[in-house]
Design a protein around this motif. Sequence first.
Motif, PDB file in Angstrom:
ATOM      1  N   TYR A   1      -1.342  -6.565  -8.742  1.00  0.00           N
ATOM      2  CA  TYR A   1      -0.390  -6.878  -7.681  1.00  0.00           C
ATOM      3  C   TYR A   1      -1.082  -7.240  -6.367  1.00  0.00           C
ATOM      4  O   TYR A   1      -0.653  -8.150  -5.662  1.00  0.00           O
ATOM      5  N   ALA A   2      -2.138  -6.518  -6.039  1.00  0.00           N
ATOM      6  CA  ALA A   2      -2.857  -6.801  -4.800  1.00  0.00           C
ATOM      7  C   ALA A   2      -3.464  -8.199  -4.839  1.00  0.00           C
ATOM      8  O   ALA A   2      -3.408  -8.942  -3.844  1.00  0.00           O
TER       9      ALA A   2
ATOM     10  N   LEU B   1       8.852  -0.247   5.568  1.00  0.00           N
ATOM     11  CA  LEU B   1       9.361   0.702   4.572  1.00  0.00           C
ATOM     12  C   LEU B   1      10.330   0.032   3.606  1.00  0.00           C
ATOM     13  O   LEU B   1      10.323   0.327   2.409  1.00  0.00           O
ATOM     14  N   GLN B   2      11.161  -0.872   4.110  1.00  0.00           N
ATOM     15  CA  GLN B   2      12.068  -1.576   3.213  1.00  0.00           C
ATOM     16  C   GLN B   2      11.289  -2.474   2.256  1.00  0.00           C
ATOM     17  O   GLN B   2      11.620  -2.576   1.067  1.00  0.00           O
TER      18      GLN B   2
ATOM     19  N   LEU C   1      11.299  -2.199  -1.850  1.00  0.00           N
ATOM     20  CA  LEU C   1      11.529  -3.331  -2.745  1.00  0.00           C
ATOM     21  C   LEU C   1      10.342  -3.534  -3.682  1.00  0.00           C
ATOM     22  O   LEU C   1      10.517  -3.823  -4.875  1.00  0.00           O
ATOM     23  N   LEU C   2       9.132  -3.387  -3.166  1.00  0.00           N
ATOM     24  CA  LEU C   2       7.948  -3.535  -4.005  1.00  0.00           C
ATOM     25  C   LEU C   2       7.800  -2.375  -4.978  1.00  0.00           C
ATOM     26  O   LEU C   2       7.234  -2.539  -6.063  1.00  0.00           O
TER      27      LEU C   2
ATOM     28  N   GLY D   1       0.813  -1.211   0.000  1.00  0.00           N
ATOM     29  CA  GLY D   1       0.000   0.000   0.000  1.00  0.00           C
ATOM     30  C   GLY D   1       0.845   1.259   0.000  1.00  0.00           C
ATOM     31  O   GLY D   1       0.548   2.226  -0.706  1.00  0.00           O
ATOM     32  N   VAL D   2       1.915   1.266   0.812  1.00  0.00           N
ATOM     33  CA  VAL D   2       2.807   2.430   0.859  1.00  0.00           C
ATOM     34  C   VAL D   2       3.461   2.653  -0.496  1.00  0.00           C
ATOM     35  O   VAL D   2       3.529   3.787  -1.003  1.00  0.00           O
ATOM     36  N   ALA D   3       3.941   1.571  -1.111  1.00  0.00           N
ATOM     37  CA  ALA D   3       4.560   1.684  -2.435  1.00  0.00           C
ATOM     38  C   ALA D   3       3.570   2.234  -3.453  1.00  0.00           C
ATOM     39  O   ALA D   3       3.929   3.060  -4.300  1.00  0.00           O
TER      40      ALA D   3
END
Length: 421
Positions: free
Chosen positions: A239-240, A194-195, A199-200, A57-59
Amino acid sequence: MRDVSSAASNNELARRLGTGDAVVIGLGSMIGAGIFAALAPAAGAAVSGAGLLVGLGVAAVVAYCNATSSARLAALYPASGGTYVYGRERLGDFWGYLAGWAFVVGKTASCAAMALTVGAYAWPEQRQAVAVAAVVALTAVNYRGVQKSAWLTRVIVAVVLAVLVAVVVSALVGGAADAGRLTAGSGASPHGVLQAAALLFFAFAGYARIATLGEEVRDPGRTIPRAIPLALGLTLVVYACVAGAVLAVLGPDRLADATAPLADAARASGAEWLAPVVRVGAAVAALGALLGLILGISRTTLAMARDRHLPGGLAAVHPRFAVPHRAELAVGAVVAVVAATVDVRGAIGFSSFGVLVYYAIANASAWTLGAEEGRPPRAIPVVGLVGCVVLAFALPGTSIAVGAGVLGLGAVAYAVRKGRG
């Protein structure tokens, strides 16, 4: 509309791509090898299923802000080069140069990673030889014109989407899926989430390919702002669905340890026949990503060569095919050499750092737009800029150090050139 011959005679690129072509090129750049390769390391960073989904979601939020900023800028500056052009026009020559440098070197590493992914899935024992062959073949496709690239990308996107749908369906109907695994795990730290997002994000970073084709899109003021968010939205849905299905079958721990997570999910669901199909789909997906990457890098190289930040000879446009043929050949040659010598994991980490810097400059450029220039809501470039910086420095330390070092070398080269000028 200008024809190919008149465009080439003016040393310009022909506008031959409509909205559908632009969306497909964006999909082909995003729905590629990233979804086959990024889920496992992202799951390892996130620790828990919930952490992985939050990271996705963040990405997606950062990618949406980047896409919106890029779309508004591309509509205003519909020329090849993407953020290289936007940074130069809105922030100054240095920032445009830094964006172009980050894009070219970062995406060259990404090209090598995609080529090696093709080799790893198609013929693991000879992966580097296959990687070099793939680069040569796709450079030849791009050399003969962007329309052929768009046509081939349509085929690749169709194949990859069919494979991903098959994986999701088999996971959900095979009896091995458990919704509890979506939140399973020992808990994720904020840094881990966050990492995972960083990556995503590597798997999303393809929508700028549409912006870098601004000089070849018909009616760019209307086409680009429509194509970028549409391609991104479709990619996020895919993707989801894939991440949720694979998590439900494998859980976060097995997913983190998987070398081929989608194939493992197919086997765990009882669909053994699907595993080799996934292998083929992964190779095709990597080819699609590689095709779009070479296309985008050559256009940014063209723009930088026009401004003498790179050798002027790379600015030539083919008199028949109306493509930057020298830039494409140069990019193909460099990528082939890198693919023959580097490790895929290091290439992906360095690429992610460069891409995030590139988009940070895009968001900073969008902040300077006025209302009459199609400025996005103020929160969009702010969230995008902060998000890019945070995700860049959430990457592994080696990726940060190498990325910052290479960007620093580029800045020194710029200063030397300016001093001599």
